[in-house]
Scaffold this motif. Sequence first.
Motif, mmCIF file in Angstrom:
data_model
loop_
_atom_site.group_PDB
_atom_site.id
_atom_site.type_symbol
_atom_site.label_atom_id
_atom_site.label_comp_id
_atom_site.label_asym_id
_atom_site.label_seq_id
_atom_site.Cartn_x
_atom_site.Cartn_y
_atom_site.Cartn_z
ATOM 1 N N VAL A 122 0.860 -1.179 0.000
ATOM 2 C CA VAL A 122 0.000 0.000 0.000
ATOM 3 C C VAL A 122 0.895 1.226 0.000
ATOM 4 C CG1 VAL A 122 -1.757 1.311 1.240
ATOM 5 C CG2 VAL A 122 -1.867 -1.191 1.210
ATOM 6 N N LEU A 123 0.835 2.009 -1.065
ATOM 7 C CA LEU A 123 1.603 3.250 -1.161
ATOM 8 C C LEU A 123 0.698 4.398 -0.725
ATOM 9 C CD1 LEU A 123 3.454 2.802 -4.591
ATOM 10 C CD2 LEU A 123 3.909 1.762 -2.368
ATOM 11 N N ALA A 124 1.083 5.084 0.340
ATOM 12 C CA ALA A 124 0.192 6.065 0.952
ATOM 13 C C ALA A 124 0.842 7.433 1.044
ATOM 14 C CB ALA A 124 -0.238 5.597 2.337
ATOM 15 N N GLY A 125 0.041 8.450 0.801
ATOM 16 C CA GLY A 125 0.454 9.816 1.065
ATOM 17 C C GLY A 125 0.046 10.202 2.468
ATOM 18 N N ARG A 126 0.294 11.458 2.805
ATOM 19 C CA ARG A 126 0.047 11.906 4.183
ATOM 20 C C ARG A 126 -1.371 12.411 4.413
ATOM 21 N NH1 ARG A 126 3.643 17.510 4.101
ATOM 22 N NH2 ARG A 126 2.276 18.686 2.683
ATOM 23 N N GLY A 127 -2.162 12.559 3.340
ATOM 24 C CA GLY A 127 -3.491 13.137 3.476
ATOM 25 C C GLY A 127 -4.591 12.096 3.594
ATOM 26 N N ASN A 128 -5.824 12.535 3.283
ATOM 27 C CA ASN A 128 -6.967 11.636 3.427
ATOM 28 C C ASN A 128 -6.932 10.477 2.449
ATOM 29 O OD1 ASN A 128 -8.102 12.988 5.577
ATOM 30 N ND2 ASN A 128 -9.431 14.270 4.307
ATOM 31 N N ASN A 129 -6.325 10.671 1.272
ATOM 32 C CA ASN A 129 -6.194 9.556 0.349
ATOM 33 C C ASN A 129 -5.337 8.469 0.977
ATOM 34 O OD1 ASN A 129 -4.857 8.415 -2.525
ATOM 35 N ND2 ASN A 129 -7.003 9.005 -2.640
ATOM 36 N N GLY A 130 -4.264 8.884 1.638
ATOM 37 C CA GLY A 130 -3.455 7.924 2.379
ATOM 38 C C GLY A 130 -4.238 7.283 3.507
ATOM 39 N N GLY A 131 -5.110 8.075 4.155
ATOM 40 C CA GLY A 131 -5.952 7.523 5.220
ATOM 41 C C GLY A 131 -6.855 6.418 4.723
ATOM 42 N N ASP A 132 -7.432 6.613 3.527
ATOM 43 C CA ASP A 132 -8.237 5.541 2.924
ATOM 44 C C ASP A 132 -7.370 4.297 2.726
ATOM 45 O OD1 ASP A 132 -10.367 7.351 2.754
ATOM 46 O OD2 ASP A 132 -9.844 7.955 0.712
ATOM 47 N N GLY A 133 -6.125 4.515 2.300
ATOM 48 C CA GLY A 133 -5.212 3.395 2.099
ATOM 49 C C GLY A 133 -4.906 2.668 3.391
ATOM 50 N N PHE A 134 -4.816 3.414 4.508
ATOM 51 C CA PHE A 134 -4.567 2.769 5.794
ATOM 52 C C PHE A 134 -5.729 1.850 6.183
ATOM 53 C CE2 PHE A 134 -2.186 6.923 6.897
ATOM 54 C CZ PHE A 134 -1.057 6.485 6.214
ATOM 55 N N LEU A 179 -1.688 7.484 -2.854
ATOM 56 C CA LEU A 179 -0.707 8.555 -2.714
ATOM 57 C C LEU A 179 -1.335 9.940 -2.745
ATOM 58 C CD1 LEU A 179 2.050 7.074 -5.055
ATOM 59 C CD2 LEU A 179 2.166 7.279 -2.559
ATOM 60 N N LEU A 180 -2.084 10.230 -3.812
ATOM 61 C CA LEU A 180 -2.633 11.564 -4.034
ATOM 62 C C LEU A 180 -4.104 11.445 -4.404
ATOM 63 C CD1 LEU A 180 0.306 12.862 -6.259
ATOM 64 C CD2 LEU A 180 -0.120 13.513 -3.877
ATOM 65 N N ARG A 218 -2.315 -2.714 -10.305
ATOM 66 C CA ARG A 218 -2.421 -1.507 -9.492
ATOM 67 C C ARG A 218 -3.889 -1.146 -9.275
ATOM 68 N NH1 ARG A 218 1.828 -1.142 -13.009
ATOM 69 N NH2 ARG A 218 0.526 -0.354 -14.711
ATOM 70 N N VAL A 219 -4.263 -0.958 -8.016
ATOM 71 C CA VAL A 219 -5.603 -0.495 -7.656
ATOM 72 C C VAL A 219 -5.466 0.890 -7.058
ATOM 73 C CG1 VAL A 219 -7.622 -0.863 -6.187
ATOM 74 C CG2 VAL A 219 -6.479 -2.821 -7.245
ATOM 75 N N SER A 220 -6.139 1.883 -7.660
ATOM 76 C CA SER A 220 -6.048 3.256 -7.167
ATOM 77 C C SER A 220 -7.227 3.583 -6.258
ATOM 78 C CB SER A 220 -5.997 4.252 -8.332
ATOM 79 O OG SER A 220 -4.738 4.214 -8.969
ATOM 80 N N VAL A 221 -6.916 4.285 -5.192
ATOM 81 C CA VAL A 221 -7.895 4.710 -4.200
ATOM 82 C C VAL A 221 -8.479 6.061 -4.624
ATOM 83 C CG1 VAL A 221 -8.132 5.526 -1.823
ATOM 84 C CG2 VAL A 221 -6.888 3.409 -2.298
ATOM 85 N N ASP A 222 -9.731 6.096 -4.944
ATOM 86 C CA ASP A 222 -10.503 7.266 -5.367
ATOM 87 C C ASP A 222 -10.133 7.739 -6.769
ATOM 88 O OD1 ASP A 222 -12.559 9.028 -5.139
ATOM 89 O OD2 ASP A 222 -11.512 10.459 -3.870
ATOM 90 N N ILE A 223 -8.833 7.927 -7.057
ATOM 91 C CA ILE A 223 -8.408 8.363 -8.384
ATOM 92 C C ILE A 223 -6.943 7.994 -8.556
ATOM 93 C CG2 ILE A 223 -7.643 10.690 -7.680
ATOM 94 C CD1 ILE A 223 -9.065 11.710 -10.289
ATOM 95 N N PRO A 224 -6.507 7.626 -9.751
ATOM 96 C CA PRO A 224 -5.079 7.368 -9.933
ATOM 97 C C PRO A 224 -4.265 8.601 -9.538
ATOM 98 C CG PRO A 224 -6.292 6.522 -11.809
ATOM 99 C CD PRO A 224 -7.272 7.314 -10.984
ATOM 100 N N SER A 225 -3.272 8.396 -8.704
ATOM 101 C CA SER A 225 -2.463 9.521 -8.219
ATOM 102 C C SER A 225 -1.847 10.275 -9.385
ATOM 103 C CB SER A 225 -1.366 9.009 -7.285
ATOM 104 O OG SER A 225 -1.925 8.475 -6.104
ATOM 105 N N GLY A 226 -2.063 11.597 -9.400
ATOM 106 C CA GLY A 226 -1.538 12.438 -10.455
ATOM 107 C C GLY A 226 -2.528 12.770 -11.546
ATOM 108 N N LEU A 227 -3.695 12.136 -11.558
ATOM 109 C CA LEU A 227 -4.709 12.401 -12.582
ATOM 110 C C LEU A 227 -5.600 13.550 -12.137
ATOM 111 C CD1 LEU A 227 -5.944 11.375 -15.299
ATOM 112 C CD2 LEU A 227 -7.542 10.049 -13.914
ATOM 113 N N SER A 228 -5.843 14.509 -13.015
ATOM 114 C CA SER A 228 -6.753 15.605 -12.692
ATOM 115 C C SER A 228 -8.182 15.090 -12.617
ATOM 116 C CB SER A 228 -6.665 16.713 -13.745
ATOM 117 O OG SER A 228 -7.731 17.640 -13.587
#
Length: 531
Positions: free
Chosen positions: A52-64, A132-133, A159-169
Amino acid sequence: MKLVTASEMRELDRRTIQDLGVPSLVLMENAGRGTYQVIRREFPHLAGPVAVLAGRGNNGGDGFVVARYLANAGIPVMVFLLAARDQVQGDARVNFQILQGMGVEVAEVITEAHLNHLCQHLTQARLVVDALLGTGLNSPVRGLMAQTINRLNQLAVPRVSVDIPSGLSADTGKPLGVCVEAQVTVTYGFPKLGQILPPGRDLVGRLWLVDISIPPALAQALKTELAEVGEMRGLLPHRPRESHKGTYGHLVVVAGSEGKTGAAVLAAEGGLRTGAGLVTAAVPAGLNDILEVKLTEAMTLPLPEAQGVRALGAAASGPLKEFLAGKTAVALGPGLGTHPETQELVRALVRECPLPLVIDADGVNALAGHLEVLHHAPGPRILTPHPGEMARLLGVSPRDIQDRRLEVARETALAHGIYLILKGAQTVVAGPQGHVSVNPSGNPALASGGTGDVLTGLVGGYLAQRLSPWDAARLGVYLHGLAADYLVANFGPHGHAAGDLLQIFPELLAEFTQEHFPPTEEEACLRLVIS
């Protein structure tokens, strides 16, 4: 189904939390649990390990949360945090601390050496969860985050992206510098525009929607939607046993010029395939014999030609207007040509005809520089330009159109009081009240001459059967794309021509009216949006 921008989604989150009192931790828990359920459905034999690759924000929280459910299921999981531990705050920190209490291994990735260690681990992983994002990203991805995404995309691991692929607008569907290329994306509450528009649609993979407890009523005022099979099926005209051909209207197709009789044929046959009771092709007199041969079920109306050419002339105006009395709809433009007399005839019809008109091809071209004729038209007008025709209509470049497809369609429909079908990958339908519908069906089988003429006939046929312009446009566009999907699914992606859409249309409609077609996947709070 509503489509939302990033800012609209933030507002829906805010209203759910602040106005309705749903705790933000509940939304995060629902998101993570739903993502875990999709993972188990998409990868039923998954045994791990999972990264699980996680960022520090809520997207990362979903990953946790996803990591917790995986660990509870006995699947080996490791979390890679692209931030220092003390940078994780809010709801994400709550779920991060739970993971630590469970003993789930967490590794920081904040240096090049850390990234190299991560990449070594990823080569052993059977699945990567990208958390991540999120949708709030509005600037290019840089530095270690961009390097991580690039390295991830080079690996063969799913690869499974949480909410949106990181980096996609979330708004445009374009990568902000670089973005994860996902096989599966699990989004929350409502699909995001950028997940449906190209190139985003290809970057999200299979798109699942998770209900995280945001009430649909909160989004009722939003004016952008995704056409859905259930609603489209409900728009098909009912055909009662006691009905007759007069019940289903009379479509007049004003089309054709020398070298372009095929456009008139395809449009007329498109109208017939919708179930219109009667169809008449109004064509230049010099081409009438050809149309008589090529059309069997449709009638023809030979009309006066311009001097020296086989194209409709100014003298066609009187007999055509007389013939239109008592008819129900007009399809105007396929293969008409650009003779000045023909163009003036088009503008006169647009300005004066009280019937609903669907206007395509040379009909649209005739309006370039003359959009004022739309402002006081006595009946509904549906324009169906491709990006090149739209650019000529507005006096801009095709790139200007493609860069702002939704905005251009909405602004043009509002400004001129019309319905607009802006063709292309994910065709956009816009209405005069500011509503926009994005069509999910279709594929490159439609990238062939004549398919636009078929679409004009389909929309005209549904107008003739007295569907509203909004419904006729959306249904015609959806079934047009679905016919292409049906062709490719059954016969492969190559070798198709516009007439093939017409040949399989009855079979398509027979299956379309069944609840199981096209195949859908959903259960409880999960729904497959794009397969």
